[in-house]
Enzyme design. Structure first.
Site, PDB file in Angstrom:
ATOM      1  N   ARG A   1       0.857  -1.174   0.000  1.00 52.13           N
ATOM      2  CA  ARG A   1       0.000   0.000   0.000  1.00 52.13           C
ATOM      3  C   ARG A   1       0.901   1.234   0.000  1.00 52.13           C
ATOM      4  O   ARG A   1       1.921   1.272   0.696  1.00 52.13           O
ATOM      5  CB  ARG A   1      -0.904   0.032   1.235  1.00 52.13           C
ATOM      6  CG  ARG A   1      -2.089  -0.924   1.178  1.00 52.13           C
ATOM      7  CD  ARG A   1      -3.117  -0.518   0.118  1.00 52.13           C
ATOM      8  NE  ARG A   1      -4.274  -1.406   0.099  1.00 52.13           N
ATOM      9  CZ  ARG A   1      -4.401  -2.480  -0.678  1.00 52.13           C
ATOM     10  NH1 ARG A   1      -3.439  -2.830  -1.521  1.00 52.13           N
ATOM     11  NH2 ARG A   1      -5.508  -3.203  -0.633  1.00 52.13           N
TER      12      ARG A   1
ATOM     13  N   GLU B   1      -2.860   7.743  -4.078  1.00 56.35           N
ATOM     14  CA  GLU B   1      -3.387   7.129  -5.281  1.00 56.35           C
ATOM     15  C   GLU B   1      -4.734   7.727  -5.682  1.00 56.35           C
ATOM     16  O   GLU B   1      -5.573   7.898  -4.795  1.00 56.35           O
ATOM     17  CB  GLU B   1      -3.570   5.629  -4.977  1.00 56.35           C
ATOM     18  CG  GLU B   1      -3.136   4.742  -6.089  1.00 56.35           C
ATOM     19  CD  GLU B   1      -2.984   3.304  -5.596  1.00 56.35           C
ATOM     20  OE1 GLU B   1      -2.096   3.040  -4.774  1.00 56.35           O
ATOM     21  OE2 GLU B   1      -3.777   2.486  -6.058  1.00 56.35           O
TER      22      GLU B   1
ATOM     23  N   HIS C   1      -1.239   0.100  -9.802  1.00 53.87           N
ATOM     24  CA  HIS C   1      -1.865  -0.821  -8.847  1.00 53.87           C
ATOM     25  C   HIS C   1      -2.439  -2.043  -9.588  1.00 53.87           C
ATOM     26  O   HIS C   1      -3.623  -2.387  -9.413  1.00 53.87           O
ATOM     27  CB  HIS C   1      -2.941  -0.107  -8.022  1.00 53.87           C
ATOM     28  CG  HIS C   1      -3.162  -0.744  -6.681  1.00 53.87           C
ATOM     29  ND1 HIS C   1      -3.547  -0.043  -5.563  1.00 53.87           N
ATOM     30  CD2 HIS C   1      -3.044  -2.043  -6.276  1.00 53.87           C
ATOM     31  CE1 HIS C   1      -3.684  -0.878  -4.547  1.00 53.87           C
ATOM     32  NE2 HIS C   1      -3.375  -2.099  -4.956  1.00 53.87           N
TER      33      HIS C   1
HETATM   34  C1  GLV Z   1      -4.873  -5.135  -3.934  1.00 48.61           C
HETATM   35  O1  GLV Z   1      -4.161  -4.215  -3.684  1.00 48.61           O
HETATM   36  C2  GLV Z   1      -5.424  -5.993  -2.939  1.00 48.61           C
HETATM   37  O2  GLV Z   1      -5.344  -5.677  -1.742  1.00 48.61           O
HETATM   38  O3  GLV Z   1      -5.985  -7.034  -3.307  1.00 48.61           O
END
Ligand code: GLV
Length: 323
Positions: free
Chosen positions: A241, A270, A288
């Site tokens: 993250r 983001e 992402h």
């Molecule tokens: C993506 O970032 C997830 O947490 O699946």
């Protein structure tokens, strides 16, 4: 089973079909291929028994109140669930499920793709060629860094961190250091990994890959002081993250060549990038998409849909996070 289900965006058909195929369920799906505006989300969830959310939706007290008392389950099509106030859900008697396991290989492979891309300057090389700059083979042209024999530091040894560590040790001949809230001696033996403090990892690693969840304790885990501990030849990879890394401090460290480079799939604010980040050559960035394989996303949709069906059937969903 009866009730209304809201799905906040189009997801792989396998998940939608599971919900739509269940008699008695009324399934509403946000059809536009973008993040649903908050006001519309709050309107569409009214009266729902289940909501299938993505990491782009905040599930908080306001969400719970907008949905109303018949809400039983929120299934987040992601392994991370820092977008959800689990405590508020628990208090409201709403079950929360996530989708772990099925995206482990996709994300571990992506972390590796990023690591190799930054080490071997793949994006820079691609841009160089497309710009028509390639004149001849050159002994010093676009030299990168070899992975074999180098040290990878894995911060967070969950499924994904362990997947990256295993690939590094067994597939690439790297030495692996790792940190986690608990030591895993079986893993150390099977992979030849060494447990180390985060600071130790930062000082000794040639590559550092982050795999911790976003929690108050992990926000800015990698800040200016931690970046200063890294070798000037080291690379940082983040597929967890964004807010775990102080992105402004990272840009400064990259600009001053305090570290050699970074490869990022996630960003602190983001979808915005820290000013200057996208201008740097020693950075590889992806939007992402670490879990974005057909296999992983289909399995995630399936798992999230199953959690909704289970909760509405009165069963405990497999991946309940509100324990
Ligand atoms: C993506 O970032 C997830 O947490 O699946």
């Amino acid at each position: 089973m009866t009730g209304k289900i809201f799905v906040t965006r189009k997801i792989p058909a396998v998940g939608l079909d599971m919900l739509a195929g269940r008699a008695g369920l009324e399934v509403d799906v946000y059809q536009k291929d973008r993040v649903i505006p908050r006001r519309e989300l709050l309107k569409r969830i009214r009266g729902c028994a289940g909501v299938l959310t993505l990491l782009t939706e905040k599930v908080d007290q306001e969400f719970l109140e907008a949905a109303g008392p018949q809400l039983k389950v929120v299934a987040n099509m992601a392994v991370g669930y820092d977008n959800i106030d689990v405590h508020a859900c628990k208090n409201a008697g709403v079950a929360v499920a996530n989708t772990p396991g099925v995206l482990t290989d996709a994300v571990a492979e992506h972390a590796f793709a990023l690591m190799m891309a930054i080490a071997r300057r793949i994006v820079e090389s691609d841009k160089f060629l497309r710009a028509g700059k390639y004149e001849a083979w050159g002994p010093l042209l676009l030299l990168g860094t070899q992975l074999k024999g180098k040290t990878l530091g894995v911060v967070g040894l969950g499924r994904i961190g362990a997947g990256v560590a295993e690939r590094a040790a067994k597939g690439m001949g790297m030495k692996v250091l790792y940190n986690d809230v608990k030591r895993n001696e079986d893993f150390e033996r099977s992979v030849g990994a060494e447990f180390a403090a985060v600071e130790d990892i930062l000082r000794r690693s040639d590559f550092v890959s982050i795999h911790v969840p976003l929690l108050p304790a992990t926000r800015h885990l990698v800040d200016a002081a931690k970046l200063a501990m890294m070798k000037p030849t080291a690379y940082l990879v983040n597929t967890s993250r964004g807010p775990i890394v102080d992105e402004k401090a990272l840009v400064a460290a990259l600009k001053s060549k305090r570290i050699a480079g970074a490869a990022l799939d996630v960003f602190e604010f983001e979808p915005k990038l820290a000013p200057g980040l996208a201008k740097l050559d020693n950075v590889v960035i992806t939007p992402h998409t670490a879990s974005a394989t057909f296999e992983a996303r289909s399995a995630m949709a399936e798992l999230a849909a199953q959690a909704i069906l289970d909760a509405l059937d009165g069963k405990t969903p497999k991946n309940l996070v509100t324990l």
